[in-house]
Design a protein around this motif. Sequence first.
Motif, PDB file in Angstrom:
ATOM      1  N   GLY A  90       0.958  -1.158   0.002  1.00  0.00           N
ATOM      2  CA  GLY A  90       0.060   0.206   0.048  1.00  0.00           C
ATOM      3  C   GLY A  90       0.906   1.113  -0.162  1.00  0.00           C
ATOM      4  N   SER A  91       0.040   2.367   0.223  1.00  0.00           N
ATOM      5  CA  SER A  91       0.907   3.664   0.092  1.00  0.00           C
ATOM      6  C   SER A  91       1.789   4.078   1.109  1.00  0.00           C
ATOM      7  N   LYS A  92       1.717   3.098   2.412  1.00  0.00           N
ATOM      8  CA  LYS A  92       2.590   3.163   3.667  1.00  0.00           C
ATOM      9  C   LYS A  92       3.960   3.232   3.244  1.00  0.00           C
ATOM     10  N   GLY A  93       4.642   4.406   3.707  1.00  0.00           N
ATOM     11  CA  GLY A  93       6.301   4.522   3.589  1.00  0.00           C
ATOM     12  C   GLY A  93       6.610   4.523   2.337  1.00  0.00           C
ATOM     13  N   ARG A  94       5.893   4.803   1.101  1.00  0.00           N
ATOM     14  CA  ARG A  94       6.222   4.740  -0.254  1.00  0.00           C
ATOM     15  C   ARG A  94       6.837   6.003  -0.642  1.00  0.00           C
ATOM     16  N   THR A  95       7.723   6.039  -1.466  1.00  0.00           N
ATOM     17  CA  THR A  95       8.227   7.286  -2.168  1.00  0.00           C
ATOM     18  C   THR A  95       7.790   7.130  -3.541  1.00  0.00           C
ATOM     19  N   LYS A  96       8.111   8.336  -3.935  1.00  0.00           N
ATOM     20  CA  LYS A  96       7.537   8.413  -5.471  1.00  0.00           C
ATOM     21  C   LYS A  96       8.906   8.824  -6.347  1.00  0.00           C
ATOM     22  N   TYR A  97       9.265   8.239  -7.425  1.00  0.00           N
ATOM     23  CA  TYR A  97      10.300   8.282  -8.363  1.00  0.00           C
ATOM     24  C   TYR A  97       9.993   9.506  -9.271  1.00  0.00           C
ATOM     25  N   LYS A  98       8.885   9.542  -9.791  1.00  0.00           N
ATOM     26  CA  LYS A  98       8.650  10.552 -10.868  1.00  0.00           C
ATOM     27  C   LYS A  98       8.056  11.651 -10.428  1.00  0.00           C
ATOM     28  N   LYS A  99       8.563  12.968 -10.816  1.00  0.00           N
ATOM     29  CA  LYS A  99       7.695  14.079 -10.061  1.00  0.00           C
ATOM     30  C   LYS A  99       7.565  15.032 -11.653  1.00  0.00           C
TER      31      LYS A  99
END
Lengths: 283, 278, 290
Positions: A233-242
Amino acid sequence: MLNDVTFGQYYPAKSFVHRLDPRAKILFMIAYFVAVFLAKNFFGLAAVTLFLLFAVFMSRVPFGRVLRSVKMILFLIIFTGILNLLFYSGELTYEPLVQWWIVTISYESIVQTVFLSFRLFLIVMGTSILTLTTTPVALTDGIESLLKPLMYIKVPVHEVALIMSIALRFIPTLIDETNRIVAAQKARGADFETGGLFKRAKAMIPVLFPLIVSALRRADDLGDAMEARCYRGSKGRTKYKKLVLTWRDLLGLLFFAALIAGIVLLNIYFGGKFDILHYFMGG
Amino acid sequence: MEAVRFEHVKYSYREDESEYAVNDVSLSVEEGEFVAILGRNGSGKSTLAKLINALLTPTSGKVSVFGLDTSDEKQTFAIRKSAGMVFQNPDNQAVASIVEDDVAFGPENIGVPREEIGKRIDFALNAVGMQDFRNAMPSRLSGGQKQRIAIAGVIAILPKIMILDESTAMLDPQGRREVMAVVKKLNREQGMTVILITHFMEEALQAERAIVMHRGEVVMDGTPEHIFSHSDALETYNLTLPRAAYICKKLQAAGMPIGEAFTAEELAEEICKSLQKG
Amino acid sequence: MQIVAKGLTYTYNPKSPFASQALKGVDLTIEEGEFFGIIGHTGSGKSTFVQHLNALIRLSGGQLRVGEYDLSSKKCNFVELRSKVGMVFQYPEYQLFAATVEKDVEFGLKNFRKELTEAEQTAAVREAIETVGLDYDALKDQSPFELSGGQKRRVAIAGVIVTKPEILILDEPAAGLDPLGKRELMELLHSIHGGWCKTIVIVSHDMDEIAENCTNAAVFSDGKVVLQGKPSEIFRQADKLFSLGLDIPMTARCALLLRAQGIEIDTDFTCDDFAEKVSALWRKGGNHAQ
């Protein structure tokens, strides 16, 4: 035959329009819709048309390619057009041309029909410029980013975006699979082309059933693969693309501001769509 | 260090435990080993694989990965970080429509900062030789390329163990070669522990150790050469010999004095020796 | 039925930025009675070619004749053609759809042979299921989705051969099976070849499989046939195959290594023949006395 490359109808090119930020493009499309609906008279629609032609030119997508998307919903345009032509129920200033049973054709209904069909045409053209110049992936990214504020009211934006992007990712796979199953059943004598609606619907069972079974199997596999890659899930998730806005988006913003301002001015100068009748009919 | 340990592990897909897919398996894999697991379809190989990274947890017995018990839910995340897995169907593993986004998925899940993800994508794509496909669409790649992307997606998490669950089964020979080359390189150059589940005997020959499974049990465990020299046992487990070993056996049966051979190279060498001797 | 293709061309997505020419002039003749192998990479045009053979892809350039059916003619009866040219796709088990094994196998029969009575249909279904080595009485009422992978594939093949096609085309029929499953499948194909099924065409990546099973083969590359002949002739051209990124059978690789040592082995590259030729060579060397 279905074909994955025509899905989402992305037309690869390196134009100004292609390079706009997807979020900006989505917002511009909304602004464009506003302009189309704001325009009260034919001069306004003409201005939107000019703008549209300019956008097509800037996108470097062949005009015919953009027109093709209209062809697909031509039926809808004609259908709503006819309904409007025959069943227009607004106020009539001039004598109706034809009056028979519940059908009335009047000068107003003609104007209304032309106006409405033209609007529909402009909307379809505008939308297809968006989809022709933006990959489905960029579109989902854009939508996710724009919907982010909804996270504060507990809308699972991340999950929805992930579902959308997985759906997009699997469309080519499932289209391939559909083609394969259709071919395989055809090879066993399945007939998808003749017969009435009922017979044709029934003929689809040998395609739909394996397709559903396979989609479930794929979903199962994908679930395992995602878990194995530490998804929780979204818990503790980072995102590569901005996504990053550039000068192009700013320039685009100026164009659209000018368009809407222009429409408003044209509305004030030339009034409503029926005013055009005065020129022809006098009075 | 011991990477994986199975202690009397049983697993049943059925509620009533009337049949075990994995039946009383005990084994240990050391860090850095390259182990092939062989067996017919339905022999329990894939179940065994899924027990390692806690996709399944044992019905009884204990599986531990670097000392962490897979039955302990608090450890699941840590276990999956250290034991990555690539699956069979190259079409069912990618989550994104662009290669780099897909490789980024694992690092995103474990909370790697943005700048670092970019570096990991470079590293992972380089490791599988797919650096030129960063912006490609997975649906446009060949099966072998898709599987290499799937491997890159796992490498980007920087695991210590790589489990390949029949990841070459659906590939053409070229795709199989590509994937095997990548796997060997990971094992040799980065010391990654590799657990390769396969039914291609030729692939098993590239491992240091092979385990044969039959009806949920480990029935043979040793070097691939050791296992393939027991052709009668293999027949019992419904496995076939590598072609070279089969020819070798035929020649021996014809009375020709010839040593063991498992690959084309070894067979040529043995035939040469045997012919020149006379 | 003889298959004759002349100058076959085909383009996917013509007149679009994604246009790709899959066939660039294929000339190929497959005689009746052959167990024919088609070799080539993914994207070499081999799948596009075989789908032409029963008009799943309509002819758009060149000529194609299958028996008395001229596929370039508008009058060609495609339905009849399809009943005579069976096609088993890759992983055919994924095309199973019916509630029972019997209904699934029956599908082709109901489409192609509407004139058959109920009893005749049942008999044909039973024969097909038994031909693929399954127990009709035990399986007929089972859901095909509950069978094992190998059984599913057999049921799917039964669903194609139930109409007894004269030509049977199989795209990677053994893909994904384990070695024993592969061997059993090939045995099955040989058991039907020569009876009502006169010609078998298999598309395969596996050179050993081609060497062991085929009477003739063609190598596709970049939309064309670049090599054709007996497998023994094709696999002698190792350099050409390597340059196309293709493999040769294990036996051919071994023969190549032996040739470098000055040992010539004249074999058809099947394992049994290879072993026989090597031991003959050994005996000729006077070693049998040992």
